[in-house]
Enzyme design. Structure first.
Site, PDB file in Angstrom:
ATOM      1  N   ARG A 194       0.879  -1.179   0.000  1.00 53.21           N
ATOM      2  CA  ARG A 194       0.000   0.000   0.000  1.00 53.21           C
ATOM      3  C   ARG A 194       0.907   1.217   0.000  1.00 53.21           C
ATOM      4  O   ARG A 194       1.776   1.360   0.868  1.00 53.21           O
ATOM      5  CB  ARG A 194      -0.896  -0.016   1.243  1.00 53.21           C
ATOM      6  CG  ARG A 194      -1.734   1.253   1.456  1.00 53.21           C
ATOM      7  CD  ARG A 194      -2.688   1.482   0.283  1.00 53.21           C
ATOM      8  NE  ARG A 194      -3.717   2.446   0.589  1.00 53.21           N
ATOM      9  CZ  ARG A 194      -3.565   3.770   0.499  1.00 53.21           C
ATOM     10  NH1 ARG A 194      -2.412   4.287   0.123  1.00 53.21           N
ATOM     11  NH2 ARG A 194      -4.574   4.566   0.776  1.00 53.21           N
TER      12      ARG A 194
ATOM     13  N   GLU B 179     -11.261   4.344  -4.979  1.00 55.34           N
ATOM     14  CA  GLU B 179     -11.513   2.900  -5.047  1.00 55.34           C
ATOM     15  C   GLU B 179     -12.027   2.536  -6.437  1.00 55.34           C
ATOM     16  O   GLU B 179     -12.879   3.223  -7.000  1.00 55.34           O
ATOM     17  CB  GLU B 179     -12.545   2.485  -3.996  1.00 55.34           C
ATOM     18  CG  GLU B 179     -12.098   2.718  -2.564  1.00 55.34           C
ATOM     19  CD  GLU B 179     -10.833   1.980  -2.184  1.00 55.34           C
ATOM     20  OE1 GLU B 179     -10.631   0.839  -2.622  1.00 55.34           O
ATOM     21  OE2 GLU B 179     -10.024   2.566  -1.439  1.00 55.34           O
TER      22      GLU B 179
ATOM     23  N   ARG C  27      -1.215  -4.930   5.145  1.00 54.66           N
ATOM     24  CA  ARG C  27      -0.496  -4.540   3.931  1.00 54.66           C
ATOM     25  C   ARG C  27       0.839  -3.895   4.316  1.00 54.66           C
ATOM     26  O   ARG C  27       0.939  -3.224   5.342  1.00 54.66           O
ATOM     27  CB  ARG C  27      -1.316  -3.549   3.108  1.00 54.66           C
ATOM     28  CG  ARG C  27      -2.661  -4.095   2.680  1.00 54.66           C
ATOM     29  CD  ARG C  27      -3.516  -3.065   1.994  1.00 54.66           C
ATOM     30  NE  ARG C  27      -3.821  -1.961   2.900  1.00 54.66           N
ATOM     31  CZ  ARG C  27      -4.671  -0.977   2.623  1.00 54.66           C
ATOM     32  NH1 ARG C  27      -5.290  -0.948   1.452  1.00 54.66           N
ATOM     33  NH2 ARG C  27      -4.900  -0.020   3.499  1.00 54.66           N
TER      34      ARG C  27
END
Length: 156
Positions: free
Chosen positions: A50, A58, A102
């Site tokens: 990330r 998104e 992440r």
């Protein structure tokens, strides 16, 4: 509960540091959206990355919390065109992982382009810094102002 969290983060930190090295190039194996992708090590281990300090819209619905957003598909296509079958060099800040597991990183393309900044200055992401990972907040803020002024990407 608190001791379990400490143990989890300690294990995650040790495991993470043993697997991914800073300033090392890794092959991008999959692009999830405009600010998240997977890299693969020489041992074929995959890690979800990330990008730190930025947020791209998104590109698809994820449960009830994350909904598909305006310009999400375009941001993913832009990131895919930059990253597909390419290598990126990763560097890190204070926190190594987020609450979703992440790996948090700054990424550089093989030609030296700072990916996090490039996505913002082309209007495919916005500044989104979360302390203590604020090493490049001024760089990203300047890039977003430039994107707005040029009216590119999200700012058209």
């Amino acid at each position: 509960m608190k001791s379990k969290l400490i143990l989890f983060f300690t294990f995650s930190f040790i495991f993470f540091n043993a697997q991914l090295k800073e300033n090392t190039f890794y092959t991008v194996s999959k692009i999830t959206d405009g600010d998240t992708f997977y890299v693969m090590t020489k041992n074929s281990e995959k890690f979800k990355i990330r990008l730190i300090g930025i947020n791209a819209p998104e590109s698809y619905n994820v449960g009830k919390k994350f909904r598909k957003e305006y310009f999400g598909k375009e941001a993913k296509v832009f990131a895919t065109n930059l990253l597909k079958n390419k290598k990126v060099k990763l560097t890190f800040d204070v926190q190594k992982t987020d609450r979703y597991g992440r790996i948090l990183a700054y990424a550089y393309l093989e030609n030296g382009v700072f990916l996090n900044q490039y996505l913002v200055e082309n209007g495919f992401a916005v500044v989104a810094t979360f302390p203590p990972n604020v090493k490049f907040v001024e760089v990203f803020t300047k890039a977003e102002k430039l994107a707005r002024k040029k009216e590119v990407g999200l700012w058209k």
